[in-house]
Design a protein around this motif. Structure first.
Motif, PDB file in Angstrom:
ATOM      1  N   VAL A  63       5.383  34.559 -11.799  1.00 25.84           N
ATOM      2  CA  VAL A  63       6.160  33.706 -12.684  1.00 25.84           C
ATOM      3  C   VAL A  63       7.592  33.553 -12.156  1.00 25.84           C
ATOM      4  N   GLY A  64       8.120  34.593 -11.561  1.00 23.86           N
ATOM      5  CA  GLY A  64       9.507  34.574 -11.117  1.00 23.86           C
ATOM      6  C   GLY A  64       9.717  34.321  -9.637  1.00 23.86           C
ATOM      7  N   TRP A  65       8.669  34.123  -8.883  1.00 20.73           N
ATOM      8  CA  TRP A  65       8.823  33.907  -7.448  1.00 20.73           C
ATOM      9  C   TRP A  65       9.361  32.513  -7.162  1.00 20.73           C
ATOM     10  N   ASP A  66      10.232  32.405  -6.179  1.00 18.25           N
ATOM     11  CA  ASP A  66      10.640  31.102  -5.652  1.00 18.25           C
ATOM     12  C   ASP A  66       9.562  30.672  -4.668  1.00 18.25           C
ATOM     13  N   TRP A  67       9.286  29.369  -4.613  1.00 22.87           N
ATOM     14  CA  TRP A  67       8.270  28.925  -3.672  1.00 22.87           C
ATOM     15  C   TRP A  67       8.551  27.528  -3.159  1.00 22.87           C
ATOM     16  N   THR A  68       8.033  27.280  -1.965  1.00 22.27           N
ATOM     17  CA  THR A  68       8.093  25.967  -1.330  1.00 22.27           C
ATOM     18  C   THR A  68       6.681  25.640  -0.872  1.00 22.27           C
ATOM     19  N   LYS A  69       6.279  24.393  -1.076  1.00 20.90           N
ATOM     20  CA  LYS A  69       4.910  23.984  -0.755  1.00 20.90           C
ATOM     21  C   LYS A  69       4.942  22.622  -0.078  1.00 20.90           C
ATOM     22  N   ILE A  70       4.221  22.498   1.021  1.00 24.13           N
ATOM     23  CA  ILE A  70       4.054  21.218   1.700  1.00 24.13           C
ATOM     24  C   ILE A  70       2.564  20.943   1.786  1.00 24.13           C
ATOM     25  N   ASP A  71       2.145  19.804   1.234  1.00 29.06           N
ATOM     26  CA  ASP A  71       0.744  19.387   1.252  1.00 29.06           C
ATOM     27  C   ASP A  71       0.613  18.193   2.185  1.00 29.06           C
ATOM     28  N   ILE A  72      -0.394  18.244   3.044  1.00 29.81           N
ATOM     29  CA  ILE A  72      -0.706  17.123   3.933  1.00 29.81           C
ATOM     30  C   ILE A  72      -2.190  16.846   3.779  1.00 29.81           C
ATOM     31  N   GLY A  73      -2.544  15.590   3.564  1.00 32.14           N
ATOM     32  CA  GLY A  73      -3.960  15.306   3.394  1.00 32.14           C
ATOM     33  C   GLY A  73      -4.263  13.836   3.387  1.00 32.14           C
ATOM     34  N   PHE A  74      -5.494  13.538   3.025  1.00 31.61           N
ATOM     35  CA  PHE A  74      -5.931  12.147   2.925  1.00 31.61           C
ATOM     36  C   PHE A  74      -7.072  12.039   1.929  1.00 31.61           C
ATOM     37  N   GLY A 132       0.789  -1.223   0.000  1.00 27.62           N
ATOM     38  CA  GLY A 132       0.000   0.000   0.000  1.00 27.62           C
ATOM     39  C   GLY A 132       0.821   1.272   0.000  1.00 27.62           C
ATOM     40  N   LEU A 133       2.157   1.152   0.116  1.00 32.62           N
ATOM     41  CA  LEU A 133       3.050   2.311   0.153  1.00 32.62           C
ATOM     42  C   LEU A 133       3.417   2.756  -1.253  1.00 32.62           C
ATOM     43  N   THR A 134       3.297   4.052  -1.515  1.00 26.63           N
ATOM     44  CA  THR A 134       3.732   4.634  -2.782  1.00 26.63           C
ATOM     45  C   THR A 134       4.661   5.798  -2.474  1.00 26.63           C
ATOM     46  N   VAL A 135       5.831   5.799  -3.090  1.00 24.72           N
ATOM     47  CA  VAL A 135       6.805   6.881  -2.947  1.00 24.72           C
ATOM     48  C   VAL A 135       7.131   7.376  -4.352  1.00 24.72           C
ATOM     49  N   SER A 136       6.998   8.679  -4.568  1.00 24.30           N
ATOM     50  CA  SER A 136       7.301   9.286  -5.866  1.00 24.30           C
ATOM     51  C   SER A 136       8.193  10.493  -5.630  1.00 24.30           C
ATOM     52  N   GLY A 137       9.129  10.695  -6.529  1.00 22.15           N
ATOM     53  CA  GLY A 137       9.990  11.867  -6.435  1.00 22.15           C
ATOM     54  C   GLY A 137      10.479  12.261  -7.807  1.00 22.15           C
ATOM     55  N   GLN A 138      10.809  13.522  -7.935  1.00 22.37           N
ATOM     56  CA  GLN A 138      11.394  13.990  -9.182  1.00 22.37           C
ATOM     57  C   GLN A 138      12.236  15.229  -8.920  1.00 22.37           C
ATOM     58  N   TYR A 139      13.212  15.432  -9.794  1.00 20.57           N
ATOM     59  CA  TYR A 139      13.994  16.658  -9.796  1.00 20.57           C
ATOM     60  C   TYR A 139      14.023  17.116 -11.244  1.00 20.57           C
ATOM     61  N   GLU A 172       6.618  12.763  -2.866  1.00 21.19           N
ATOM     62  CA  GLU A 172       5.321  12.432  -2.264  1.00 21.19           C
ATOM     63  C   GLU A 172       5.374  11.014  -1.699  1.00 21.19           C
ATOM     64  N   VAL A 173       4.775  10.849  -0.526  1.00 28.71           N
ATOM     65  CA  VAL A 173       4.641   9.541   0.108  1.00 28.71           C
ATOM     66  C   VAL A 173       3.176   9.370   0.481  1.00 28.71           C
TER      67      VAL A 173
END
Length: 153
Positions: free
Chosen positions: A102-113, A33-40, A56-57
Motif C-alpha cells: 500500500v505504501g510502496w512507490d512504484w513506476t510502471k511502463i507497459d508496452i504492447g499491442f 488513429g492516434l490516441t493520447v491520454s494523460g492524467q495527473y 498512454e499513446v
C-alpha cells in the motif's frame, strides 16, 4: 465457540479522519488513429497523501484483412500502445502492516499491442516493466507478460 483475545496485532496506518479528497487533470486527444491520454492525480485519504502521473499513446492501424476465412477477413487491425504510470506515496506504512505494498512507490511502463483477428475476437499482448521502491530503499522488479484473447459475440 470462539477464543477471544488471541490474535496478531496489526498496526493501523497513520491516517487521520475520514475525509477523502482527490484532485487531478485529465487530457484526452484523438486524431485519426492516434490516441493520447494523460492524467495527473493528487489524493488525500484520511491524511494519507499520494500523487502521480499516467500517460498512454496508441495508434490504430486498420489492416483490412490479410486473408479470409470463409466470408470473414482475418487480421483486421493492429493497435500498438505504450503507457507510463508512477505513484509517489507520501506516507509511511508500519512494518507489520498486512499489505505493505500500500505504501510502496512504484513506476510502471507497459508496452504492447492489440491485434484484431476476426470481428469480435482480438488478442492483446503486453509486457509490464515494474519498479517498486520498498521502505528499506530496496527495489523490486516484478515484471510480467500478459496475453489475453478476448471474444465478444
Amino acid at each position: 465457540i470462539g477464543v477471544h483475545g488471541i490474535g496478531i496485532h496489526r498496526p493501523p496506518l497513520a491516517g487521520d479522519g475520514r475525509t477523502k479528497r482527490e484532485y487531478g487533470i485529465n487530457l484526452n486527444l484523438k486524431l485519426g488513429g492516434l490516441t493520447v491520454s494523460g492524467q495527473y492525480v493528487m489524493q488525500n485519504i484520511a491524511g494519507l497523501k499520494r500523487q502521480g502521473p499516467e500517460a498512454e499513446v496508441s495508434w490504430f492501424f486498420p489492416i483490412g484483412g490479410l486473408f479470409a476465412s470463409g466470408d470473414q477477413p482475418v487480421f483486421t487491425f493492429l493497435e500498438p500502445a505504450i503507457r507510463y504510470s508512477h505513484i509517489d506515496n507520501r506516507f509511511d506504512t508500519p512494518r507489520l502492516y498486512p499489505a505493505p505494498s500500500v505504501g510502496w512507490d512504484w513506476t510502471k511502463i507497459d508496452i504492447g499491442f492489440r491485434l484484431g483477428i476476426i470481428r469480435g475476437v482480438d488478442l492483446t499482448a503486453e509486457y509490464s516493466k515494474n519498479d517498486m521502491k520498498l521502505f528499506s530503499g530496496a527495489k523490486l522488479h516484478p515484471n510480467e507478460f500478459l496475453l489475453t484473447l478476448r471474444a465478444g459475440f
